[in-house]
Design an enzyme around this catalytic site. Sequence first.
Site, PDB file in Angstrom:
ATOM      1  N   THR A 169      -7.748 -11.232  53.904  1.00 31.48           N
ATOM      2  CA  THR A 169      -6.974 -11.031  55.128  1.00 31.48           C
ATOM      3  C   THR A 169      -6.382  -9.626  55.187  1.00 31.48           C
ATOM      4  O   THR A 169      -6.210  -9.063  56.268  1.00 31.48           O
ATOM      5  CB  THR A 169      -5.844 -12.079  55.187  1.00 31.48           C
ATOM      6  OG1 THR A 169      -6.458 -13.357  55.293  1.00 31.48           O
ATOM      7  CG2 THR A 169      -4.928 -11.876  56.365  1.00 31.48           C
ATOM      8  N   SER A 196     -12.071 -14.717  50.582  1.00 31.14           N
ATOM      9  CA  SER A 196     -12.050 -15.069  49.157  1.00 31.14           C
ATOM     10  C   SER A 196     -12.322 -16.545  48.897  1.00 31.14           C
ATOM     11  O   SER A 196     -12.527 -16.932  47.746  1.00 31.14           O
ATOM     12  CB  SER A 196     -10.754 -14.626  48.489  1.00 31.14           C
ATOM     13  OG  SER A 196      -9.706 -15.529  48.730  1.00 31.14           O
ATOM     14  N   THR A 211      -6.011 -13.973  49.699  1.00 32.22           N
ATOM     15  CA  THR A 211      -4.973 -14.746  48.996  1.00 32.22           C
ATOM     16  C   THR A 211      -5.488 -16.097  48.502  1.00 32.22           C
ATOM     17  O   THR A 211      -4.928 -16.681  47.587  1.00 32.22           O
ATOM     18  CB  THR A 211      -3.764 -15.013  49.914  1.00 32.22           C
ATOM     19  OG1 THR A 211      -4.194 -15.781  51.039  1.00 32.22           O
ATOM     20  CG2 THR A 211      -3.101 -13.732  50.359  1.00 32.22           C
ATOM     21  N   ASP A 212      -6.566 -16.604  49.137  1.00 33.63           N
ATOM     22  CA  ASP A 212      -6.932 -18.004  48.890  1.00 33.63           C
ATOM     23  C   ASP A 212      -7.381 -18.286  47.461  1.00 33.63           C
ATOM     24  O   ASP A 212      -7.101 -19.370  46.932  1.00 33.63           O
ATOM     25  CB  ASP A 212      -8.009 -18.451  49.893  1.00 33.63           C
ATOM     26  CG  ASP A 212      -7.410 -18.699  51.275  1.00 33.63           C
ATOM     27  OD1 ASP A 212      -6.162 -18.686  51.390  1.00 33.63           O
ATOM     28  OD2 ASP A 212      -8.181 -18.904  52.239  1.00 33.63           O
TER      29      ASP A 212
HETATM   30  C1  SIN Z   1      -9.047 -14.892  52.014  1.00 31.87           C
HETATM   31  O1  SIN Z   1      -8.573 -15.465  51.038  1.00 31.87           O
HETATM   32  O2  SIN Z   1      -9.959 -14.063  51.924  1.00 31.87           O
HETATM   33  C2  SIN Z   1      -8.547 -15.202  53.389  1.00 31.87           C
HETATM   34  C3  SIN Z   1      -7.148 -15.625  53.402  1.00 31.87           C
HETATM   35  C4  SIN Z   1      -6.190 -14.560  52.956  1.00 31.87           C
HETATM   36  O3  SIN Z   1      -6.523 -13.507  52.423  1.00 31.87           O
HETATM   37  O4  SIN Z   1      -4.970 -14.804  53.179  1.00 31.87           O
END
Ligand code: SIN
Length: 314
Positions: free
Chosen positions: A16, A62, A95-96
């Site tokens: 993100t 991710s 973050t995932d």
């Molecule tokens: C991801 O994990 O690539 C999408 C969600 C995020 O980064 O918050």
Amino acid sequence: MQSESRVVALVATGGTIAGTAARGDDLVGYDAGALSAEQLTAAVPALAAEALETWTLARLDSCDMDHATWALLRRELQSLLARPEVAGVVVTHGTDTLEETAWFLHRTLAAPKPVVLTAAMRPASAPSPDGPQNLLDAVRLAREPGARGVLVAFGGKVWAGGELRKLHGWQLDAFSAGDAGALALVEDGVFRRMRDWPAPERHPAPVGEVPPGEWPRVEIVTSHAGASGRIVDALVADGVDGLVIAGTGNGTVHTALREAAARALAAGVAVVRASRCLAGGVVGTTDGALPHYGAATPAQARIELMLDLLARRD
Ligand code: SIN
């Protein structure tokens, strides 16, 4: 002219933080990983004076992170860290699965210099994105004298890579380290440390030698009310190498799953348990209970079991 060891290398993998939406006010419907490493740094004017090297390694959402990208990232980080002029490395990530990549790197990489992962909950196209500040904090942490190990700079805090867990699906304050708490607070660009930098805890598994596609196959099965062992039996029949049972509470496992785990063990499949609780992990052992990895989340335990299986294979 920059002094020795002042270069920070930035490796972008997507997420993100590099996401853009068609509509500026859309905080959830965006393409993760749309921006390159150069575009990410260009959006932070305070980074203009920094000696930065940038590389776009991947543009992943991710949730699609995979073992091949981990191996590539680890190799790249190893060669960057070996360069004397590099003070530290920043990795931008979604973050995932941040807690998984952070765990993998913490357990497999020698990091006498800081390897700082960072991310964002809001896309770069948001009216008030959190990525630029996180990125700035990460770059500053990467050249913080004395810092070392796999770290995560996020939301004004520094987390140890081996302790991270994602708590929230969309709020800005999305991470925690369970009972361990943050490693440091970022106070107006200054790092106030609550604890020492993480000590190295490298796993002996020969990670650098695993041919693509030959990582042990480890799956996670959750224990819950009304659980049956059928999913475990199906995975064993399908050739799984290891299983993590995400247990209830302090790693308790439904009787039907325990019986299936015994069948899996008898068939030569490694089985461990973790806790599906957000903090606390599993403490203590009881006779006959499945082994566990303490505070590791089920996703982290899956990586740990993979590493154990690799070491045993060796
Ligand atoms: C991801 O994990 O690539 C999408 C969600 C995020 O980064 O918050």
